[in-house]
Design an enzyme around this catalytic site. Structure first.
Site, PDB file in Angstrom:
ATOM      1  N   CYS A   1       0.907  -1.103   0.011  1.00  0.00           N
ATOM      2  CA  CYS A   1       0.067   0.153  -0.071  1.00  0.00           C
ATOM      3  C   CYS A   1       0.850   1.375   0.005  1.00  0.00           C
ATOM      4  O   CYS A   1       0.716   2.179  -0.704  1.00  0.00           O
ATOM      5  CB  CYS A   1      -0.949  -0.066   1.305  1.00  0.00           C
TER       6      CYS A   1
HETATM    7  N1  NDP Z   1      -5.148  -3.524   5.082  1.00  0.00           N
HETATM    8  C1  NDP Z   1      -4.635  -3.024   4.277  1.00  0.00           C
HETATM    9  O1  NDP Z   1      -4.671  -1.897   3.982  1.00  0.00           O
HETATM   10  C2  NDP Z   1      -3.601  -3.763   3.201  1.00  0.00           C
HETATM   11  C3  NDP Z   1      -3.250  -5.103   3.379  1.00  0.00           C
HETATM   12  N2  NDP Z   1      -2.524  -5.792   2.846  1.00  0.00           N
HETATM   13  C4  NDP Z   1      -1.958  -7.170   2.857  1.00  0.00           C
HETATM   14  O2  NDP Z   1      -2.985  -8.247   2.669  1.00  0.00           O
HETATM   15  C5  NDP Z   1      -3.133  -9.005   3.522  1.00  0.00           C
HETATM   16  C6  NDP Z   1      -4.264  -9.096   4.164  1.00  0.00           C
HETATM   17  O3  NDP Z   1      -4.384  -8.035   5.019  1.00  0.00           O
HETATM   18  P1  NDP Z   1      -5.909  -7.630   5.523  1.00  0.00           P
HETATM   19  O4  NDP Z   1      -6.877  -7.762   4.979  1.00  0.00           O
HETATM   20  O5  NDP Z   1      -5.564  -6.100   6.198  1.00  0.00           O
HETATM   21  O6  NDP Z   1      -5.924  -8.751   6.650  1.00  0.00           O
HETATM   22  P2  NDP Z   1      -7.003  -9.070   7.745  1.00  0.00           P
HETATM   23  O7  NDP Z   1      -6.213  -9.396   9.200  1.00  0.00           O
HETATM   24  O8  NDP Z   1      -8.059  -7.988   7.920  1.00  0.00           O
HETATM   25  O9  NDP Z   1      -7.464 -10.437   7.268  1.00  0.00           O
HETATM   26  C7  NDP Z   1      -6.728 -11.514   7.318  1.00  0.00           C
HETATM   27  C8  NDP Z   1      -7.578 -12.701   6.742  1.00  0.00           C
HETATM   28  O10 NDP Z   1      -6.665 -13.961   6.404  1.00  0.00           O
HETATM   29  C9  NDP Z   1      -7.461 -15.057   6.958  1.00  0.00           C
HETATM   30  N3  NDP Z   1      -6.499 -15.969   7.532  1.00  0.00           N
HETATM   31  C10 NDP Z   1      -5.662 -16.043   8.564  1.00  0.00           C
HETATM   32  N4  NDP Z   1      -4.923 -16.936   8.706  1.00  0.00           N
HETATM   33  C11 NDP Z   1      -5.428 -17.857   7.714  1.00  0.00           C
HETATM   34  C12 NDP Z   1      -4.790 -19.297   7.054  1.00  0.00           C
HETATM   35  N5  NDP Z   1      -3.764 -19.915   7.712  1.00  0.00           N
HETATM   36  N6  NDP Z   1      -5.558 -19.433   5.964  1.00  0.00           N
HETATM   37  C13 NDP Z   1      -6.456 -18.893   5.175  1.00  0.00           C
HETATM   38  N7  NDP Z   1      -6.859 -17.682   5.905  1.00  0.00           N
HETATM   39  C14 NDP Z   1      -6.131 -17.138   6.783  1.00  0.00           C
HETATM   40  C15 NDP Z   1      -8.174 -14.342   8.187  1.00  0.00           C
HETATM   41  O11 NDP Z   1      -9.453 -14.914   8.746  1.00  0.00           O
HETATM   42  P3  NDP Z   1      -9.270 -16.084   9.863  1.00  0.00           P
HETATM   43  O12 NDP Z   1      -8.193 -15.582  10.773  1.00  0.00           O
HETATM   44  O13 NDP Z   1     -10.476 -15.925  10.493  1.00  0.00           O
HETATM   45  O14 NDP Z   1      -8.928 -17.383   9.419  1.00  0.00           O
HETATM   46  C16 NDP Z   1      -8.733 -13.100   7.535  1.00  0.00           C
HETATM   47  O15 NDP Z   1      -9.602 -13.288   6.591  1.00  0.00           O
HETATM   48  C17 NDP Z   1      -1.752  -9.004   4.420  1.00  0.00           C
HETATM   49  O16 NDP Z   1      -0.748  -9.607   3.832  1.00  0.00           O
HETATM   50  C18 NDP Z   1      -1.492  -7.490   4.305  1.00  0.00           C
HETATM   51  O17 NDP Z   1      -0.373  -7.069   4.486  1.00  0.00           O
HETATM   52  C19 NDP Z   1      -2.092  -5.161   1.609  1.00  0.00           C
HETATM   53  C20 NDP Z   1      -2.226  -3.893   1.195  1.00  0.00           C
HETATM   54  C21 NDP Z   1      -3.013  -2.931   2.093  1.00  0.00           C
HETATM   55  C1  X2W Z   2      -1.305   0.792   9.470  1.00  0.00           C
HETATM   56  C2  X2W Z   2      -0.718  -0.344   9.088  1.00  0.00           C
HETATM   57  O1  X2W Z   2      -0.338  -0.938  10.004  1.00  0.00           O
HETATM   58  N1  X2W Z   2      -0.293  -0.505   7.933  1.00  0.00           N
HETATM   59  C3  X2W Z   2       0.315  -1.742   7.634  1.00  0.00           C
HETATM   60  C4  X2W Z   2       0.626  -1.705   6.207  1.00  0.00           C
HETATM   61  C5  X2W Z   2      -0.388  -2.263   5.277  1.00  0.00           C
HETATM   62  C6  X2W Z   2      -0.073  -3.513   4.818  1.00  0.00           C
HETATM   63  O2  X2W Z   2      -1.004  -4.514   5.110  1.00  0.00           O
HETATM   64  O3  X2W Z   2       1.044  -3.704   4.139  1.00  0.00           O
HETATM   65  P1  X2W Z   2       1.195  -4.575   2.967  1.00  0.00           P
HETATM   66  O4  X2W Z   2       0.904  -3.537   1.726  1.00  0.00           O
HETATM   67  O5  X2W Z   2       2.685  -4.724   2.812  1.00  0.00           O
HETATM   68  O6  X2W Z   2       0.359  -5.926   2.667  1.00  0.00           O
HETATM   69  C7  X2W Z   2       1.782  -1.696   8.244  1.00  0.00           C
HETATM   70  O7  X2W Z   2       2.607  -0.778   8.429  1.00  0.00           O
HETATM   71  O8  X2W Z   2       2.326  -2.963   8.706  1.00  0.00           O
END
Ligand code: NDP
Ligand code: X2W
Length: 338
Positions: free
Chosen positions: A155
């Protein structure tokens, strides 16, 4: 194309489910969570009431039966899971011949050493690091189209790289480190409960000084050293970066403006010139808004995105579109995704 989403109950997974459902050339073939998830069996709309009647699809545990189903039914697998989970799961789906779009940072860096330093784990699938295409849609579409594994860009790096690559590629930036101050809303930390990112606990504050995992990611794909400091802000979503660039002596405003023209035809990039972007301008939109102002050799560039759209699910959908030979911005441009 049939798409399944693993990690579908999380913020980025739920956002991606909505984009897939709205896409006329994609079918949402399944939503998955971990085998031991507290949410298994619930509907996505039980967790997110705004999806009632829109995505009343169950969250299924990722059991061996689920893996067989995915093997038979899916074309594309999207991993919206934590980094280490993605590193473990991606090879299983690649071995099934699926195309994998990983939203985590599990395949964005160059080698195991970087994973130990910045992610704190040993990368068990280092060979795949060379095969992954970096999913920065506007800059890497040829590789994204061909790759079996797409490491969707982070992000903060998405906001930084779109703002800075035009300048660095045009040779306008001095040797000085570029300073990036970034603020993210709390959804950036994901849905899982955590006291330090609970909404009532958050106050505007920096974190990850000198060692945030997005520093090496930005440097790798920019080809320039940066000093990157993220901040957590007390708002739900969006990222705003204020970036300080030391230009080479004699670089003019015209040269800077000309450099940005390489992005002028990109439908999801809005070049604001000397106007100032804001979080409100991009929330629930898949755009990157970029503004800049110059005084002598000093250039301040400002870049805003929605972390869950252009910073995650929106960019993943761009990568899927590219893989299908569609315009990267198909179904995303101009759409409001609330
Ligand atoms: N939030 C953001 O702004 C951004 C996030 N990302 C990346 O995207 C990914 C997801 O982020 P985000 O949506 O914030 O995460 P969340 O914590 O909101 O969601 C994580 C998801 O993964 C599931 N999960 C956890 N363990 C497992 C497993 N072993 N097998 C299958 N599913 C699993 C969880 O459900 P449950 O635990 O109930 O199984 C949940 O559905 C991360 O790697 C993050 O760094 C990238 C860019 C931006
Ligand atoms: C506010 C906050 O905690 N932000 C996350 C970055 C968002 C994220 O999930 O990072 P990726 O795009 O690398 O997957 C962090 O700093 O770890």
């Amino acid at each position: 194309m049939n798409v399944i989403i693993v990690g579908a109950s999380g913020y980025s997974g739920a956002e991606l489910a909505k984009l897939v459902v709205a896409h006329p050339k994609l079918t949402l073939a399944g939503l998955f969570v971990s085998e031991q998830s507290l949410d298994k069996g619930k509907l996505l709309s039980d967790l997110y009431p705004q999806y009632v009647g829109v995505i009343d699809v169950p969250l299924q545990p990722l059991t061996s039966d689920a893996m067989s189903y995915i093997q038979q039914q899916a074309d594309y697998v999207c991993l919206c899971t934590e980094h280490k989970v993605s590193v473990d799961l991606a090879p299983l789906f690649l071995d099934m011949g699926k195309k994998v779009f990983d939203l985590s940072g599990g395949f964005r860096l160059a080698n195991n050493q970087d994973y130990q330093t910045y992610y704190g784990f040993t990368h068990e699938n280092e060979a795949l690091l060379n095969q992954a295409a970096y999913g920065l849609a506007e800059w890497n579409s040829d590789a994204i189209e061909k790759a079996q594994l797409v490491a969707v860009a982070g992000c903060y790096p998405t906001a930084a790289l779109n703002a800075l690559k035009p300048l660095v590629n045009a040779g306008l930036v001095s040797e000085q480190k570029i300073i990036i101050n970034a603020v993210s809303g709390v959804s950036g930390a994901g849905r899982k409960a955590n006291i330090s990112t609970g909404f009532c606990e958050v106050s505007l504050k920096p974190y990850g000084l000198f060692n945030h995992r997005h520093s090496p990611e930005i440097e790798r794909y920019l080809g320039h050293k940066v000093l990157f400091t993220p901040h957590l802000g007390n708002f739900p979503r969006g990222i705003l970066e204020t970036i300080y660039v030391d230009l080479k002596p004699g670089v003019t405003e015209q040269q800077v403006n000309d450099a940005y023209q390489c992005l002028a035809d990109q439908p999801l990039i809005r070049l604001l010139g000397n106007k100032i972007p804001s979080i409100n301008g991009v929330v629930n939109q898949a755009f990157v808004d970029i503004g800049w102002q110059q005084q002598g050799q000093s250039l301040i560039v400002m870049s805003a995105i929605d972390n869950l759209l252009k910073g995650a699910a929106g960019q993943a959908l761009q990568c899927i579109n590219i893989s299908m030979g569609l315009s990267a911005a198909y179904t995303l441009v101009g759409a409001h995704h609330e």
